[in-house]
Design a protein around this motif. Sequence first.
Motif, PDB file in Angstrom:
ATOM      1  N   ARG A   1      42.822  45.788  44.050  1.00 39.59           N
ATOM      2  CA  ARG A   1      42.399  44.388  44.678  1.00 39.59           C
ATOM      3  C   ARG A   1      40.684  45.635  45.514  1.00 39.59           C
ATOM      4  O   ARG A   1      39.688  44.976  45.476  1.00 39.59           O
ATOM      5  CB  ARG A   1      43.029  43.853  45.445  1.00 39.59           C
ATOM      6  N   ARG A   2      41.636  46.551  45.448  1.00 39.09           N
ATOM      7  CA  ARG A   2      40.425  47.370  45.776  1.00 39.09           C
ATOM      8  C   ARG A   2      39.093  47.780  45.185  1.00 39.09           C
ATOM      9  O   ARG A   2      37.771  47.803  45.403  1.00 39.09           O
ATOM     10  CB  ARG A   2      40.494  48.712  46.904  1.00 39.09           C
TER      11      ARG A   2
ATOM     12  N   PRO B   1      47.210  47.372  45.453  1.00 37.29           N
ATOM     13  CA  PRO B   1      46.528  47.374  46.042  1.00 37.29           C
ATOM     14  C   PRO B   1      44.897  48.191  45.114  1.00 37.29           C
ATOM     15  O   PRO B   1      44.020  47.755  46.017  1.00 37.29           O
ATOM     16  CB  PRO B   1      46.948  48.629  47.091  1.00 37.29           C
TER      17      PRO B   1
ATOM     18  N   TYR C   1      47.227  41.875  39.794  1.00 36.31           N
ATOM     19  CA  TYR C   1      47.738  42.050  41.203  1.00 36.31           C
ATOM     20  C   TYR C   1      48.900  41.507  41.610  1.00 36.31           C
ATOM     21  O   TYR C   1      49.792  41.135  42.090  1.00 36.31           O
ATOM     22  CB  TYR C   1      46.898  42.541  41.825  1.00 36.31           C
ATOM     23  N   ALA C   2      48.411  40.111  41.455  1.00 36.69           N
ATOM     24  CA  ALA C   2      49.227  39.081  41.333  1.00 36.69           C
ATOM     25  C   ALA C   2      50.257  38.380  40.894  1.00 36.69           C
ATOM     26  O   ALA C   2      51.796  38.147  42.081  1.00 36.69           O
ATOM     27  CB  ALA C   2      48.502  37.851  41.814  1.00 36.69           C
TER      28      ALA C   2
ATOM     29  N   LYS D   1      53.094  45.514  49.419  1.00 35.97           N
ATOM     30  CA  LYS D   1      53.041  45.161  47.734  1.00 35.97           C
ATOM     31  C   LYS D   1      52.717  46.371  46.844  1.00 35.97           C
ATOM     32  O   LYS D   1      52.761  46.434  45.648  1.00 35.97           O
ATOM     33  CB  LYS D   1      51.343  44.862  47.353  1.00 35.97           C
TER      34      LYS D   1
ATOM     35  N   CYS E   1      38.111  46.810  41.645  1.00 37.28           N
ATOM     36  CA  CYS E   1      37.743  45.650  40.856  1.00 37.28           C
ATOM     37  C   CYS E   1      36.409  45.400  40.518  1.00 37.28           C
ATOM     38  O   CYS E   1      35.491  45.292  40.281  1.00 37.28           O
ATOM     39  CB  CYS E   1      38.663  44.113  40.848  1.00 37.28           C
TER      40      CYS E   1
ATOM     41  N   TYR F   1      41.618  41.917  36.975  1.00 34.28           N
ATOM     42  CA  TYR F   1      42.303  42.224  37.676  1.00 34.28           C
ATOM     43  C   TYR F   1      43.389  42.163  38.700  1.00 34.28           C
ATOM     44  O   TYR F   1      44.324  42.364  39.358  1.00 34.28           O
ATOM     45  CB  TYR F   1      41.698  43.355  38.554  1.00 34.28           C
ATOM     46  N   LEU F   2      43.357  41.058  39.170  1.00 36.58           N
ATOM     47  CA  LEU F   2      43.414  40.203  40.530  1.00 36.58           C
ATOM     48  C   LEU F   2      44.192  39.260  39.752  1.00 36.58           C
ATOM     49  O   LEU F   2      45.251  39.100  40.397  1.00 36.58           O
ATOM     50  CB  LEU F   2      42.602  38.881  40.978  1.00 36.58           C
TER      51      LEU F   2
END
Length: 399
Positions: free
Chosen positions: A95-96, A92, A219-220, A87, A98, A215-216
């Motif tokens: 995700r770690r 990353p 990320y996506a 990614k 959030c 945040y997710l």
Amino acid sequence: MSSTVQGSTVERTRPFGWRDKIGYAFGDFGNDLTFVLSALFLLKFYTDVMGISAALVGTMMMVCRIVDAFTDVTMGQIVDRSRPTAKGKFAPWLRRMCGPVAVASVLCFAVWFQDMPMGFKVFWMFFSYLLWGSVCYTGINIPYGSMASAISDSPDDRTSLSTWRGIGATIGQVVIGVVLPLFVYYKNDAGKTVLNGTTMMWAAVLCSVLAVACYLICYAMSTERVRLEQKTEKFSLGYLLRYLFTNRSLIGIVVCALLLLVGQLSLGNMGNYIYPNYFNSASMLSSITFIGAAITLVLSVFMPALARRFGKKEIAMVTIGVSAVALFAAFFVHTHDVRVWIAPYVFAWLGVATFSLICWAMTIDVINDTEVRFGDRRDGTVYATCSWRASSVRPARRA
């Protein structure tokens, strides 16, 4: 396909487009759901609800800013030395971190401790604010901000990302600054507008949940096209200091944004007293925030084209000059009529909004300039140095 440029590889993947812009905007939306919440309400919460003096709260915030100077750069080093994944290097971390930043934000508004001894409340204030701001928020904001340099290697694309970051932050500002004052304030028996601690705590819970979702989404939807190498050489403090503080452009943007931040934080924190107490209107707190948001959104439409036509730093300096004149005028008028105050506020916000929309594009320019000077790319570390002056430059989007 890919091409290699001075320690980085540009991947030929899906073209840069609206998905990246919208996704990156969600990242700063998530940031401001906790950052602006703290910037606008934490001082009021600890003075009105927890009974702690404003001087002590201000001292705590100053101490945390000093701690941030170390934790921000440390996080920048961690990001630069992290191993890239499929990614990318920066995404990353969204995700770690959030979850931790959301939990820490709620702990800052722990209303259930309001009847505890004063010593414990002061301890909890320092502990929770340091945990949220200097550890968890730093752990997500530094990689998020650095990620713009990896999403595209095009200066125009990066200006767009900075603008869309400002749009995302403005949406967060509207949620926090326009909507929340309508619910978290009430009039007591004496007719004074005060903050409701329990409602404020539940508002923090809701904002934290929304922040995780933002945040997710970021990320996506974001794609890192510039693949940066992992830094594996031994750490050298002397080299790091020379790397950071012999670059005039880096020093210039840090000093400029730090001074702007002082004004933003002062105006933002005072706003929670000016409108409910001085003007005796909590609803005006929402209205003035909405005006600032509208100015920012209108400017965001034209900012990429204006930056290409006139230059980013030129636009920033001219509009900041207009803001300074407007605020000096407001100081000398010293009005008691909130309608009169709105006029200088609109002109003052032109410079603040403009700088907020393009400052992160200028930060990426500084990263590139430092790479040219040293032949060494350290996106996380350089961004962290710039980020310290604000933990983000957009804390208080209203005066």
